[in-house]
Design a protein around this motif. Structure first.
Motif, PDB file in Angstrom:
ATOM      1  N   ASP A 208      26.434 -56.694  11.535  1.00 25.28           N
ATOM      2  CA  ASP A 208      25.063 -56.822  11.032  1.00 25.28           C
ATOM      3  C   ASP A 208      24.748 -55.644  10.095  1.00 25.28           C
ATOM      4  O   ASP A 208      24.179 -55.830   9.013  1.00 25.28           O
ATOM      5  N   SER A 209      25.124 -54.445  10.527  1.00 23.92           N
ATOM      6  CA  SER A 209      24.861 -53.253   9.705  1.00 23.92           C
ATOM      7  C   SER A 209      25.600 -53.342   8.378  1.00 23.92           C
ATOM      8  O   SER A 209      25.069 -52.977   7.321  1.00 23.92           O
ATOM      9  N   GLU A 210      26.823 -53.892   8.432  1.00 20.77           N
ATOM     10  CA  GLU A 210      27.591 -54.027   7.182  1.00 20.77           C
ATOM     11  C   GLU A 210      26.948 -55.068   6.261  1.00 20.77           C
ATOM     12  O   GLU A 210      26.857 -54.870   5.045  1.00 20.77           O
TER      13      GLU A 210
ATOM     14  N   SER B 291      14.859 -33.860  10.315  1.00 20.45           N
ATOM     15  CA  SER B 291      13.826 -34.360   9.375  1.00 20.45           C
ATOM     16  C   SER B 291      13.162 -35.628   9.911  1.00 20.45           C
ATOM     17  O   SER B 291      12.104 -36.026   9.470  1.00 20.45           O
ATOM     18  N   GLY B 292      13.853 -36.298  10.836  1.00 20.42           N
ATOM     19  CA  GLY B 292      13.363 -37.578  11.341  1.00 20.42           C
ATOM     20  C   GLY B 292      13.985 -38.765  10.650  1.00 20.42           C
ATOM     21  O   GLY B 292      13.929 -39.889  11.140  1.00 20.42           O
ATOM     22  N   MET B 293      14.555 -38.501   9.459  1.00 22.04           N
ATOM     23  CA  MET B 293      15.248 -39.584   8.740  1.00 22.04           C
ATOM     24  C   MET B 293      16.515 -39.016   8.129  1.00 22.04           C
ATOM     25  O   MET B 293      16.746 -39.052   6.917  1.00 22.04           O
ATOM     26  N   GLU B 294      17.340 -38.476   9.011  1.00 19.63           N
ATOM     27  CA  GLU B 294      18.572 -37.799   8.578  1.00 19.63           C
ATOM     28  C   GLU B 294      19.535 -38.821   7.981  1.00 19.63           C
ATOM     29  O   GLU B 294      19.633 -39.945   8.464  1.00 19.63           O
ATOM     30  N   GLY B 295      20.185 -38.421   6.901  1.00 17.76           N
ATOM     31  CA  GLY B 295      21.229 -39.279   6.346  1.00 17.76           C
ATOM     32  C   GLY B 295      21.002 -39.688   4.907  1.00 17.76           C
ATOM     33  O   GLY B 295      21.937 -40.086   4.215  1.00 17.76           O
ATOM     34  N   TRP B 296      19.721 -39.617   4.464  1.00 16.94           N
ATOM     35  CA  TRP B 296      19.452 -40.021   3.084  1.00 16.94           C
ATOM     36  C   TRP B 296      18.487 -39.035   2.436  1.00 16.94           C
ATOM     37  O   TRP B 296      17.495 -38.682   3.031  1.00 16.94           O
ATOM     38  N   GLU B 297      18.838 -38.563   1.248  1.00 18.68           N
ATOM     39  CA  GLU B 297      17.970 -37.633   0.524  1.00 18.68           C
ATOM     40  C   GLU B 297      16.948 -38.433  -0.289  1.00 18.68           C
ATOM     41  O   GLU B 297      17.274 -38.982  -1.341  1.00 18.68           O
ATOM     42  N   PHE B 298      15.728 -38.531   0.208  1.00 16.81           N
ATOM     43  CA  PHE B 298      14.692 -39.274  -0.523  1.00 16.81           C
ATOM     44  C   PHE B 298      14.104 -38.395  -1.624  1.00 16.81           C
ATOM     45  O   PHE B 298      14.030 -37.170  -1.464  1.00 16.81           O
TER      46      PHE B 298
ATOM     47  N   ILE C 228      13.937 -43.274  12.351  1.00 16.50           N
ATOM     48  CA  ILE C 228      14.826 -44.209  11.676  1.00 16.50           C
ATOM     49  C   ILE C 228      14.497 -45.656  12.036  1.00 16.50           C
ATOM     50  O   ILE C 228      14.417 -46.511  11.145  1.00 16.50           O
ATOM     51  N   ASP C 229      14.195 -45.925  13.298  1.00 14.29           N
ATOM     52  CA  ASP C 229      13.847 -47.324  13.605  1.00 14.29           C
ATOM     53  C   ASP C 229      12.458 -47.674  13.085  1.00 14.29           C
ATOM     54  O   ASP C 229      12.182 -48.823  12.725  1.00 14.29           O
ATOM     55  N   ASP C 230      11.593 -46.642  12.973  1.00 15.70           N
ATOM     56  CA  ASP C 230      10.292 -46.862  12.323  1.00 15.70           C
ATOM     57  C   ASP C 230      10.504 -47.265  10.865  1.00 15.70           C
ATOM     58  O   ASP C 230       9.832 -48.154  10.338  1.00 15.70           O
ATOM     59  N   ALA C 231      11.436 -46.578  10.198  1.00 12.21           N
ATOM     60  CA  ALA C 231      11.681 -46.827   8.771  1.00 12.21           C
ATOM     61  C   ALA C 231      12.060 -48.279   8.541  1.00 12.21           C
ATOM     62  O   ALA C 231      11.586 -48.918   7.588  1.00 12.21           O
TER      63      ALA C 231
ATOM     64  N   MET D 191      20.795 -47.128   1.660  1.00 12.03           N
ATOM     65  CA  MET D 191      19.878 -46.204   2.360  1.00 12.03           C
ATOM     66  C   MET D 191      19.825 -46.539   3.847  1.00 12.03           C
ATOM     67  O   MET D 191      20.010 -45.656   4.697  1.00 12.03           O
ATOM     68  N   PHE D 192      19.626 -47.814   4.164  1.00 14.03           N
ATOM     69  CA  PHE D 192      19.572 -48.197   5.583  1.00 14.03           C
ATOM     70  C   PHE D 192      20.863 -47.802   6.294  1.00 14.03           C
ATOM     71  O   PHE D 192      20.841 -47.198   7.377  1.00 14.03           O
ATOM     72  N   TYR D 193      22.002 -48.093   5.650  1.00 13.32           N
ATOM     73  CA  TYR D 193      23.289 -47.825   6.302  1.00 13.32           C
ATOM     74  C   TYR D 193      23.500 -46.329   6.508  1.00 13.32           C
ATOM     75  O   TYR D 193      24.017 -45.879   7.540  1.00 13.32           O
ATOM     76  N   ALA D 194      23.041 -45.538   5.543  1.00 17.41           N
ATOM     77  CA  ALA D 194      23.148 -44.071   5.680  1.00 17.41           C
ATOM     78  C   ALA D 194      22.305 -43.578   6.863  1.00 17.41           C
ATOM     79  O   ALA D 194      22.752 -42.718   7.642  1.00 17.41           O
TER      80      ALA D 194
END
Ligand code: RIB
Ligand code: CA
Length: 306
Positions: free
Chosen positions: A202-204, A85-92, A14-17, A215-218
């Motif tokens: 910041d996230s908001e 998955s490594g990027m949990e939270g958003w269905e790409f 996620i931080d890589d993304a 996507m980022f927030y998810a």
């Protein structure tokens, strides 16, 4: 302004993304190649995630898959932090798999480095297995590397071991190869990741001001490197930030040793600020950061990701 050629080695994550998104939309950079490695999650997931991110942002950047395992040690992943998955939270959506190169990451790095008319910056956001293999297999590439800007190590406490950071501790032998290579290195360690976290506001703002904000927030909502409420540790974004805006950081040239043999300390980075080890500097280390400036920089940069 001429764009700086870069190769990004990564284990999204996620931080890589976030770091990848910043790079893909940075007018200062020409992202020539993304290489993947086993780290946060297995190589299949990290490669899929890199393809999904590049496709999500509509960028045609080639991706090459690299090492599934560290040079010597077993991979112990960080799926507890980033999800299975490594990027949990958003269905790409299904990615554009034509972007995946046949050749492996090491050969792809060599080809991009040797073909470039100017030296290339490698941004390493993961265990350094691919970078070490490239340096060992093709030492002639060293003169074609401008600098290795890496997220890794720590001048103090650890997040993988008592005193060791995940990327270095996952593959200490690879880190030792890189830090002894003679190639210029900038190290963004845990220290700045902890000193400058994304706060809830910041996230908001990212959610509301970035076209990809949902996507980022998810992803942030599922990232266990802190939390939306307590603050998010954007470790890899700091490697991208020190490349793009070094004036935000207090930078110190010093010797960084990698411990390999300690039964409890393997993977530690000895940031020798006082010269106890009597060795010449081999890295420029981020030892401080203007945290408020970093937070607003992150919001501004992610607002450009569309
Ligand atoms: O220790 C933090 C590093 O390990 C980051 O690169 C994160 O993505 C994980 O790979
Ligand atoms: Ca990473």
């Amino acid at each position: 302004m001429s764009r700086k050629p870069v190769i990004i080695d990564t284990d999204p994550g996620i931080d890589d993304a976030v770091a990848l998104a910043i790079a893909l939309f940075a007018e200062e950079l020409d992202v020539r190649l993304i290489t993947t490695v086993g780290g946060n999650v297995g190589i299949e997931h990290t490669t899929d995630n890199a393809l999904k991110l590049v496709s999500f942002f509509g960028k045609r950047v080639p991706v090459a898959a690299g090492a599934a395992e560290p040079l010597v040690r077993e991979l112990v992943d960080a799926s507890n932090v980033h999800g299975a998955s490594g990027m949990e939270g958003w269905e790409f959506d299904e990615p554009d798999r034509t972007l995946l190169l046949e050749k492996n990451a090491v050969d792809a790095m060599r080809d991009v480095l040797l073909a470039s008319e100017e030296p290339v910056t490698i941004v390493a956001l993961a265990p350094l297995t691919n970078v070490a293999l490239t340096l060992k297999a093709y030492p002639e590439v060293k003169s074609h590397i401008e600098r290795i800007v890496l997220m890794g190590g720590t001048a103090a406490r650890g997040n993988k071991g008592v005193l060791s950071e995940f990327n270095v501790a996952t593959d200490p032998e690879a880190a030792a190869v890189v830090f002894s290579s003679g190639v210029p290195i900038t190290m963004a360690g845990l220290d700045v990741g902890w000193a400058a976290m994304l706060r809830p506001e910041d996230s908001e703002r990212i959610r509301d001001e970035s076209p990809a904000g949902e996507m980022f927030y998810a992803l942030f909502n599922h990232y266990r490197g802190g939390s939306l409420r307590t603050g998010l540790k954007m470790y890899d974004a700091h490697a991208m930030a020190v490349l793009l805006c070094p004036e935000m950081y207090e930078l110190v040239d010093t010797y960084v040793g990698i411990e390999l043999a300690g039964s409890m300390t393997a993977g530690c980075t000895l940031v020798d600020l006082k010269g106890y080890l009597g060795k010449p500097a081999n890295a420029t280390v981020c030892m401080g950061i203007d945290a408020d400036r970093f937070r607003s920089w992150m919001v501004e940069r992610l607002a450009q990701c569309k």
